[in-house]
Structure formats: structure tokens, C-alpha cells
Design a protein around this motif. Sequence first.
Motif, mmCIF file in Angstrom:
data_model
loop_
_atom_site.group_PDB
_atom_site.id
_atom_site.type_symbol
_atom_site.label_atom_id
_atom_site.label_comp_id
_atom_site.label_asym_id
_atom_site.label_seq_id
_atom_site.Cartn_x
_atom_site.Cartn_y
_atom_site.Cartn_z
ATOM 1 N N GLU A 69 0.826 -1.217 0.000
ATOM 2 C CA GLU A 69 0.000 0.000 0.000
ATOM 3 C C GLU A 69 0.854 1.259 0.000
ATOM 4 O O GLU A 69 0.643 2.176 -0.800
ATOM 5 N N GLU A 70 1.833 1.332 0.890
ATOM 6 C CA GLU A 70 2.660 2.531 1.006
ATOM 7 C C GLU A 70 3.504 2.735 -0.254
ATOM 8 O O GLU A 70 3.625 3.854 -0.764
ATOM 9 N N THR A 96 1.285 3.977 -3.017
ATOM 10 C CA THR A 96 0.904 5.367 -2.743
ATOM 11 C C THR A 96 2.005 6.327 -3.145
ATOM 12 O O THR A 96 1.749 7.368 -3.772
ATOM 13 N N ARG A 126 -9.812 5.300 -5.306
ATOM 14 C CA ARG A 126 -9.669 3.935 -4.832
ATOM 15 C C ARG A 126 -10.723 3.065 -5.522
ATOM 16 O O ARG A 126 -11.915 3.381 -5.483
ATOM 17 N N TYR A 144 -5.710 1.711 -7.216
ATOM 18 C CA TYR A 144 -6.128 3.091 -7.449
ATOM 19 C C TYR A 144 -6.183 3.358 -8.952
ATOM 20 O O TYR A 144 -5.452 2.760 -9.734
#
Length: 420
Positions: free
Chosen positions: A191-192, A195, A265, A270
Motif C-alpha cells: 500500500e505505502e 501510494t 480507490r 487506485y
Amino acid sequence: MSRTRNFVLASFAALASLFGTGASAQITEGVAALVNDEPITTVDVRNRMRLIIASTGLSTLDQEAMIRVQDQAIRGLIDEHLQLQAAREFEVQVAEEEIMQSFLDLAQRNNSTIDAVIAELERSGVDVQTLRHQIESEIAWQILVNGRYGSRVRVSNQQIELALERLAASASQPQFRIFEMFFEIRSAAEEEEVTQRIIAVMNQLQQGIGFPQLAQQFSDAPSASTGGDIGWIAASQLQPEVAQIVPQLVPVFQQQGGALSNPVRVPGGYMIIALVGARDGTTTLQYDLVQLTVPNSAVTDSTRDEVGQAMSANPTCDSLDAIAAEIGGAIVTPLGSIGADALLPQIRDALAPLNEGENTGVIDSAAGVQSIVICSREIAGPGVPSRSDLESQLRGQQLSLLSRRWLRDLRRDSTIEIRN
């Protein structure tokens, strides 16, 4: 899956300043990653970084952006090594002729020649084997996926009809020209990282870097091969999370000639979209119809029952004359090809849920007792795919999904070590 990306050759010359002494000193020579004990060298990574930067048209990069490009380069190289390792396991070999054909396709898309492409790579300090490796892995993976799943993928007539129904439902809606970038999140641990990758891409978009060039290198969607271009589409055909933001982009597009969304999202990751065109609906639902009518002057107490019973057997357009001969006063009228928007609301509503070969049953109208048979039903208008094209699209979507799942499984089951 496309065999190769459509690179923008004009930006290759801008690379020399990016990999001067300062940038090069940040990367230590050696092994950058191991994929099942197969090394990816720092030379491989630098060459891929040059290729990414050239293809996306970047001219200036700060240290943080350079790290993001490096991460993307390593990520792409890892996937390619996994693909080529799988190809070797299944004894798949890519013919030299196929690789050269991909080079030729690349050159032609850029109004250039193979020799000119290679010369541009060399002037930018990029080993031509970097592009060759990428092309070979894509071709090998395509062969593998088609071989493993091709015979299992079936597109039924029902799937095609449903797709056509969706087109029909959106026929009168406004159409939007959209480019997309999808960033897949394969696990919570990513996730990070994803992102940060999105932030880097958004920064580059704000700096004026072209959306298609960035999509080619950073998007995880099948449309990456076309720069994220998914063509003209109705909002209802988009994922719900994306569809609801399109109305917000329209005013910006009308003022500026283009609009860019924030990351949205969606299931699995995304999405970023760019709205580059808008128009009124240009597709229509087109019918070929035959009408049976018993005029008011010939209607009796039993007419409705006679027509209803006759039409319940689903007569074909060709057999309707024989049906009419058995009903007193009945007249058969070929209506020919007619758009849904040209029909009376009562008739349009009666036809809407029906398929080819079905009929409306009994309709009471000002002319008398009627029934209408659908001889054919299709979506017409610019850019509307044929049934064959639609089948190919649906098949490609299924293969693309299976391809991503297989590659995800290879990552999970492999030993991958990324070195700092």
C-alpha cells in the motif's frame, strides 16, 4: 497484451544530463536484485531507468523522483525475469523474427526506422539489449498465457449479448474520451509503496509530462500498451467509483480542454483518469422490424386472442405472412431499419427487453391490434464494435485478468531479494 510499448523517441536526447556524475554516484555497481538466484545488475537497472525516463519525456528529476523511477525499473525487470524464467521452464522460445517485427512495429509507430531507433538508444547511453529484453519477455509471456489459458477462455453469445445490452443502455448517454492509469495493490504490504508511486506520477503530470507516456510505463492496466487510451465511453460503462467523478471533471474540461482526476480507490488498487473529450451520445439502437396489424375495421371480439396465440409461438419475420393469412383482416408491414429514438415511446418500451426473433405480443394502438417482430437488433454509430471485435475484446479482458493472476502467483512463489 501488446508486444511492446510505444516509446516517444524525441526525448531520448534529454537523458545525458540526468545521468551525469551526481546521479551515477548514487548507484553502486553490483547486483540490484536476485530473482530465483538470477541477478539483476545495477547496469540493468540504470539502462531501464534511462529507457523509462526517455519514454515518459522527463527532463528534470530530483532525487526522490529518481528513486521512484529506480523502483519502477527494478519492479519491471523482476516481472520480466519471472516471465522469461517461466518461458524457459515451458521450453518457449521467441523467434528472432518476432523480436525484429516488434522493433519494426515500434519504429513505424514513431515514423522512424529500426536503425534510427537503435541509434537513438545508443546516443542516450542505453544498451539496445534493454529494449530487446523487454520485447522478448512480453512476446514470451503472451505465448505462455495463450498456451495455458487460450483454450479455456470461452466468450459465450450471452456475454456478447450482455455487452451489446450495455452498449444499448448507454447509446443515448453522453460519451467521454478517457485515458486511464491503474495502480495495482497486490498485498497490504504494498500500500505505502504504491501510494508513493502514485504521488510521483501525479507530480510528473502536474509538471506537464504527457499522460500517455506515463501510462505506458507506470500503469498496471492492459490499456498501458496504448498509453491508457480506452477511447469513447459512457460513464455507466466505467467502474462505479470512477463513473461518479466524471461529472466533476466535465466543467474543468469545458474550461481548459482537459481534466485530470485525483487518484480514486477502486477494487484492487487506485485509478487516475484524464478526460480529453466529451460529446453527446452518437450511437443508437437500430432495429429491423416487421409489423402485423389488424386494423380497427377488421377487429372482432376474438382478434386479440387470435393475435396473442399466434405470436406466442414466436413466429419469424419470414413466417409472419403465413400467420397473418390465418387472422381475418391482418396486414404484414416490413418497417425496415429504424432507430429506437424514432419509435413511439409505447413501441420503444415494448421492444426494449426483447432479443432478436422475439415479438411484443399484443399491442393496442390507434391503428388497431398490432404485434411487432424483431428481425435484427444492433448498436449502430461511429466506433461501435462488431460482434467479432466485441468477442475479441472480451476474450482479451479475460486473458489479461488470468495473466495478472499468474504473474502474481509467480511473485508469491518465487525467491526475490532486492538489495539496497
